[in-house]
Write a protein that holds these residues in place. Structure first.
Motif, PDB file in Angstrom:
ATOM      1  N   ASN A 165      39.749  62.091  69.081  1.00  0.00           N
ATOM      2  CA  ASN A 165      40.618  62.719  70.069  1.00  0.00           C
ATOM      3  C   ASN A 165      39.854  63.670  70.979  1.00  0.00           C
ATOM      4  OD1 ASN A 165      42.966  61.446  69.150  1.00  0.00           O
ATOM      5  ND2 ASN A 165      43.243  62.976  67.533  1.00  0.00           N
ATOM      6  N   LYS A 166      38.763  64.243  70.456  1.00  0.00           N
ATOM      7  CA  LYS A 166      37.925  65.136  71.254  1.00  0.00           C
ATOM      8  C   LYS A 166      36.464  64.848  70.942  1.00  0.00           C
ATOM      9  CE  LYS A 166      38.291  68.871  67.819  1.00  0.00           C
ATOM     10  NZ  LYS A 166      38.643  70.293  67.603  1.00  0.00           N
ATOM     11  N   LYS A 167      35.589  65.224  71.883  1.00  0.00           N
ATOM     12  CA  LYS A 167      34.166  64.934  71.734  1.00  0.00           C
ATOM     13  C   LYS A 167      33.608  65.624  70.492  1.00  0.00           C
ATOM     14  CE  LYS A 167      29.721  65.165  74.137  1.00  0.00           C
ATOM     15  NZ  LYS A 167      29.334  63.827  73.671  1.00  0.00           N
ATOM     16  N   ARG A 168      32.851  64.885  69.716  1.00  0.00           N
ATOM     17  CA  ARG A 168      32.272  65.419  68.474  1.00  0.00           C
ATOM     18  C   ARG A 168      31.035  64.608  68.112  1.00  0.00           C
ATOM     19  NH1 ARG A 168      35.832  66.411  62.948  1.00  0.00           N
ATOM     20  NH2 ARG A 168      34.244  67.593  61.820  1.00  0.00           N
ATOM     21  N   GLU A 169      30.025  65.291  67.569  1.00  0.00           N
ATOM     22  CA  GLU A 169      28.804  64.582  67.186  1.00  0.00           C
ATOM     23  C   GLU A 169      29.079  63.672  65.996  1.00  0.00           C
ATOM     24  OE1 GLU A 169      28.989  67.877  67.325  1.00  0.00           O
ATOM     25  OE2 GLU A 169      27.606  68.610  68.866  1.00  0.00           O
ATOM     26  N   VAL A 170      28.485  62.476  66.037  1.00  0.00           N
ATOM     27  CA  VAL A 170      28.628  61.499  64.949  1.00  0.00           C
ATOM     28  C   VAL A 170      27.248  61.021  64.526  1.00  0.00           C
ATOM     29  CG1 VAL A 170      29.546  59.238  64.274  1.00  0.00           C
ATOM     30  CG2 VAL A 170      30.892  60.724  65.777  1.00  0.00           C
ATOM     31  N   ILE A 171      27.009  61.053  63.225  1.00  0.00           N
ATOM     32  CA  ILE A 171      25.782  60.484  62.663  1.00  0.00           C
ATOM     33  C   ILE A 171      26.192  59.445  61.639  1.00  0.00           C
ATOM     34  CG2 ILE A 171      23.712  60.944  61.293  1.00  0.00           C
ATOM     35  CD1 ILE A 171      23.663  63.740  62.463  1.00  0.00           C
ATOM     36  N   CYS A 172      25.749  58.230  61.803  1.00  0.00           N
ATOM     37  CA  CYS A 172      26.098  57.156  60.873  1.00  0.00           C
ATOM     38  C   CYS A 172      24.820  56.407  60.505  1.00  0.00           C
ATOM     39  CB  CYS A 172      27.113  56.222  61.525  1.00  0.00           C
ATOM     40  SG  CYS A 172      28.016  55.209  60.346  1.00  0.00           S
ATOM     41  N   LEU A 173      24.425  56.509  59.244  1.00  0.00           N
ATOM     42  CA  LEU A 173      23.176  55.934  58.758  1.00  0.00           C
ATOM     43  C   LEU A 173      23.461  54.852  57.731  1.00  0.00           C
ATOM     44  CD1 LEU A 173      21.286  59.317  58.168  1.00  0.00           C
ATOM     45  CD2 LEU A 173      21.351  57.965  60.264  1.00  0.00           C
ATOM     46  N   ASP A 174      22.541  53.890  57.583  1.00  0.00           N
ATOM     47  CA  ASP A 174      22.758  52.851  56.573  1.00  0.00           C
ATOM     48  C   ASP A 174      21.495  52.574  55.771  1.00  0.00           C
ATOM     49  OD1 ASP A 174      21.213  51.260  58.302  1.00  0.00           O
ATOM     50  OD2 ASP A 174      22.964  50.289  59.177  1.00  0.00           O
ATOM     51  N   LYS A 175      21.649  51.668  54.783  1.00  0.00           N
ATOM     52  CA  LYS A 175      20.587  51.304  53.851  1.00  0.00           C
ATOM     53  C   LYS A 175      20.116  52.494  53.016  1.00  0.00           C
ATOM     54  CE  LYS A 175      18.912  47.351  56.507  1.00  0.00           C
ATOM     55  NZ  LYS A 175      17.748  46.688  57.124  1.00  0.00           N
ATOM     56  N   ILE A 176      21.063  53.359  52.678  1.00  0.00           N
ATOM     57  CA  ILE A 176      20.751  54.553  51.880  1.00  0.00           C
ATOM     58  C   ILE A 176      21.703  54.617  50.696  1.00  0.00           C
ATOM     59  CG2 ILE A 176      20.658  57.074  51.836  1.00  0.00           C
ATOM     60  CD1 ILE A 176      20.034  56.947  54.850  1.00  0.00           C
ATOM     61  N   SER A 177      21.158  54.725  49.498  1.00  0.00           N
ATOM     62  CA  SER A 177      21.957  54.805  48.276  1.00  0.00           C
ATOM     63  C   SER A 177      21.995  56.251  47.785  1.00  0.00           C
ATOM     64  CB  SER A 177      21.349  53.901  47.195  1.00  0.00           C
ATOM     65  OG  SER A 177      22.072  54.005  45.990  1.00  0.00           O
ATOM     66  N   THR A 178      23.196  56.755  47.469  1.00  0.00           N
ATOM     67  CA  THR A 178      23.347  58.138  47.003  1.00  0.00           C
ATOM     68  C   THR A 178      24.286  58.198  45.808  1.00  0.00           C
ATOM     69  OG1 THR A 178      25.278  58.653  48.358  1.00  0.00           O
ATOM     70  CG2 THR A 178      23.124  58.926  49.402  1.00  0.00           C
ATOM     71  N   ARG A 179      24.400  59.407  45.255  1.00  0.00           N
ATOM     72  CA  ARG A 179      25.342  59.665  44.163  1.00  0.00           C
ATOM     73  C   ARG A 179      26.067  60.966  44.437  1.00  0.00           C
ATOM     74  NH1 ARG A 179      21.798  59.652  38.837  1.00  0.00           N
ATOM     75  NH2 ARG A 179      20.746  61.219  40.107  1.00  0.00           N
ATOM     76  N   ASN A 180      27.248  61.153  43.817  1.00  0.00           N
ATOM     77  CA  ASN A 180      27.922  62.439  43.892  1.00  0.00           C
ATOM     78  C   ASN A 180      27.008  63.526  43.337  1.00  0.00           C
ATOM     79  OD1 ASN A 180      30.590  62.483  45.029  1.00  0.00           O
ATOM     80  ND2 ASN A 180      31.211  61.089  43.402  1.00  0.00           N
ATOM     81  N   GLY A 181      26.972  64.676  43.994  1.00  0.00           N
ATOM     82  CA  GLY A 181      26.102  65.766  43.565  1.00  0.00           C
ATOM     83  C   GLY A 181      24.794  65.798  44.305  1.00  0.00           C
ATOM     84  N   ASP A 182      24.478  64.712  45.063  1.00  0.00           N
ATOM     85  CA  ASP A 182      23.254  64.698  45.861  1.00  0.00           C
ATOM     86  C   ASP A 182      23.407  65.588  47.091  1.00  0.00           C
ATOM     87  OD1 ASP A 182      22.128  62.903  44.137  1.00  0.00           O
ATOM     88  OD2 ASP A 182      22.269  61.171  45.469  1.00  0.00           O
ATOM     89  N   TYR A 183      22.267  66.022  47.611  1.00  0.00           N
ATOM     90  CA  TYR A 183      22.222  66.721  48.887  1.00  0.00           C
ATOM     91  C   TYR A 183      21.345  65.915  49.837  1.00  0.00           C
ATOM     92  CZ  TYR A 183      24.447  70.884  46.954  1.00  0.00           C
ATOM     93  OH  TYR A 183      25.340  71.754  46.382  1.00  0.00           O
ATOM     94  N   LEU A 184      21.585  66.075  51.138  1.00  0.00           N
ATOM     95  CA  LEU A 184      20.957  65.226  52.136  1.00  0.00           C
ATOM     96  C   LEU A 184      20.247  66.064  53.191  1.00  0.00           C
ATOM     97  CD1 LEU A 184      20.857  62.282  53.480  1.00  0.00           C
ATOM     98  CD2 LEU A 184      22.965  62.958  54.645  1.00  0.00           C
ATOM     99  N   ASP A 185      18.993  65.698  53.506  1.00  0.00           N
ATOM    100  CA  ASP A 185      18.280  66.217  54.668  1.00  0.00           C
ATOM    101  C   ASP A 185      18.108  65.078  55.655  1.00  0.00           C
ATOM    102  OD1 ASP A 185      18.028  68.634  53.409  1.00  0.00           O
ATOM    103  OD2 ASP A 185      15.848  68.594  53.232  1.00  0.00           O
ATOM    104  N   ILE A 186      18.365  65.333  56.933  1.00  0.00           N
ATOM    105  CA  ILE A 186      18.182  64.325  57.972  1.00  0.00           C
ATOM    106  C   ILE A 186      17.160  64.852  58.967  1.00  0.00           C
ATOM    107  CG2 ILE A 186      19.302  62.893  59.722  1.00  0.00           C
ATOM    108  CD1 ILE A 186      21.969  63.440  58.324  1.00  0.00           C
ATOM    109  N   GLY A 187      16.064  64.125  59.120  1.00  0.00           N
ATOM    110  CA  GLY A 187      14.990  64.582  59.991  1.00  0.00           C
ATOM    111  C   GLY A 187      15.122  64.082  61.418  1.00  0.00           C
ATOM    112  N   LEU A 188      14.134  64.390  62.230  1.00  0.00           N
ATOM    113  CA  LEU A 188      14.091  63.901  63.607  1.00  0.00           C
ATOM    114  C   LEU A 188      13.751  62.418  63.603  1.00  0.00           C
ATOM    115  CD1 LEU A 188      12.185  66.914  65.171  1.00  0.00           C
ATOM    116  CD2 LEU A 188      14.533  66.226  65.725  1.00  0.00           C
ATOM    117  N   PRO A 189      14.236  61.671  64.589  1.00  0.00           N
ATOM    118  CA  PRO A 189      14.020  60.211  64.594  1.00  0.00           C
ATOM    119  C   PRO A 189      12.559  59.814  64.722  1.00  0.00           C
ATOM    120  CG  PRO A 189      14.991  60.965  66.660  1.00  0.00           C
ATOM    121  CD  PRO A 189      15.044  62.121  65.727  1.00  0.00           C
TER     122      PRO A 189
END
Length: 461
Positions: free
Chosen positions: A422-446
């Motif tokens: 409904n309003k402009k918002r940043e979206v990040i959608c990544l694939d081929k990544i396996s995770t579990r509950n309790g994990d934390y994520l760092d996303i670097g520069l492309p």
């Protein structure tokens, strides 16, 4: 397949005590059946356990960071492991301590000193979850296929998690702990938590004079009865409702009851000085044990009690997202993003919001990522359904919408989400990544057309 050994440190700064554990982890890298690179911990050996010391404070509102740091330096010296050799870890701040004015500053500074670690200021719901994993209640629930409630009773709070066949159903916390009242060696009260003043008034207790054992027993018995009530073994009273830190709870029936935390250490112990620590902790443990006596056949003893919250920190697993992805470069890099997985097994796309909301409520973070496996070859209708469910889930979450997928359709899903906002918002959608509950994520520069991602896993005993 490659094998490596890495050193890990865990620092737990709690309401009453602080402790440090250093471990050696055997890490194994493999390819899964879906050809996704997975990093697992094959074995763990504890190298060093620090003494359990009282958490240092400058005053009632401020943690003494310098003394905490000195304690960490001492632990490294005694373990004979150089700081430069430690490649992973976690700094966790819990209970009443997480409410102190400089809590975030302490965890951030200590994490910066140690290295690139997970930093989590655990609110009552997340702390309950951590203690449930750390005590072994999660593993026992999974192994026995039963519902287990774990009560982690610390200095300032009791954090409760309910696991059903290995799945966490709910978490909540109350202002019940061993350091709600402290007194000096002459029996004069030197600290009284404002959070239980209403209860003392209702019980007609006045602590302006010296501590009286009989009066303390009346209070501890009442607090113990409150724990019976939140275990759905007695009717919930108005006084107990006032002790909740988080929003109430849904009544449940547990097959087994597990106790951890510093107060849990004294349940069933005999010939212990009730005023050993100049607080109500030992007496509270004794009263809880007596109140739960009629349900003795349901009580099980966990692997860990006082050390339940965190044993060590897991592995950094650097992976690279697929090339068909959606991201907004302007907000990268991002660090220490909690990951929620709505589904443990089979996914029902219609339930993304419903089940995701339950997991989301465990975190006090304003930045989270949702992780899904997703269909292997999704139709447009399936992608549209997923997108709408995810948008609904993130409506009350600040920051960007972050989605992590195992299967390869991040670009299509990210575009659908962006088009339906409904309003402009940043979206990040990544694939081929396996995770579990309790994990934390760092996303670097492309890097070229891909994104470097670090998955950080907390490791519990």
């Amino acid at each position: 397949m490659s094998k490596n050994e890495i050193y890990s440190i865990g620092v737990d700064i709690g309401t009453s005590t602080t402790e440090i554990i250093i471990s050696k982890l055997k890490v194994k890298n493999t390819l899964s059946s879906s050809l996704i690179k997975e990093t697992t911990i094959e074995d763990k050996e504890i190298i060093y356990k620090s003494p359990i010391v009282f958490t240092p404070f400058i005053d009632e509102f401020t943690i003494d960071f310098q003394k905490v740091k000195e304690f960490v330096i001492e632990a490294l010296l005694k373990s004979k492991i150089e700081k430069s050799h430690i490649s992973t870890g976690a700094v966790i701040i819990t209970g009443e301590t997480a409410r102190k004015e400089n809590a975030k500053e302490v965890t951030d500074n200590l994490s910066e000193y140690l290295g690139d670690f997970v930093v989590a200021t655990a609110g009552p719901k997340l702390e309950s979850l951590l203690a449930g994993y750390g005590s072994g209640a999660y593993e026992m629930s999974k192994k026995l296929n039963r519902r287990i409630v774990n009560l982690d009773i610390g200095g300032g709070t009791t954090n409760i998690s309910i696991f059903n066949c290995g799945e966490c159903e709910q978490t909540f916390a109350l202002d019940i702990g061993g350091r709600l009242i402290k007194f000096d060696y002459e029996g004069r009260v030197i600290y009284l938590s404002k959070r239980i003043e209403f209860l003392l008034k209702d019980l007609g207790i006045d602590f302006r004079k010296k501590v009286n054992l009989n009066v303390l027993e009346i209070l501890c018995k009442r607090l113990s009865e409150s724990l019976l009530e939140v275990c759905s073994l007695k009717e919930l009273s108005k006084d107990t409702e006032k002790l909740f830190i988080s929003e109430g709870f849904t009544p449940f029936k547990a097959d087994y009851i597990s106790f951890s935390g510093g107060v849990g250490e004294y349940m069933g112990e005999k010939n212990v000085d009730l005023f050993k620590h100049n607080n109500i902790g030992v007496l509270l443990g004794k009263c809880i044990f007596e109140e739960f006596e009629p349900y003795r056949n349901r009580i099980i003893f966990p692997k860990e009690k006082i050390r339940a919250t965190v044993i060590g920190a897991g592995n950094h697993s650097l992976t690279v997202s697929g090339s068909t992805i959606v991201f907004d470069k302007s907000i990268l890099p991002l660090k220490n993003i909690p990951i929620i997985k709505p589904f443990n097994n089979k996914e029902n796309l219609k339930d993304i919001y419903l089940l995701g909301k339950k997991k989301l409520d465990m975190y006090e973070s304003t930045l989270v990522a949702i992780s899904l496996v997703g269909p292997k070859s999704p139709s447009y209708e399936e992608i549209k359904l997923m997108g709408n469910e995810i948008i609904k889930l993130f409506e009350n979450v600040e920051g960007p919408i972050i989605v992590v997928l195992e299967n390869d359709f991040a670009k299509a899903l990210g575009q659908v989400i962006s088009l339906n906002l409904n309003k402009k918002r940043e979206v990040i959608c990544l694939d081929k990544i396996s995770t579990r509950n309790g994990d934390y994520l760092d996303i670097g520069l492309p890097l070229a057309n891909a994104i470097p991602v670090v998955i950080k896993t907390l490791i519990y005993n």
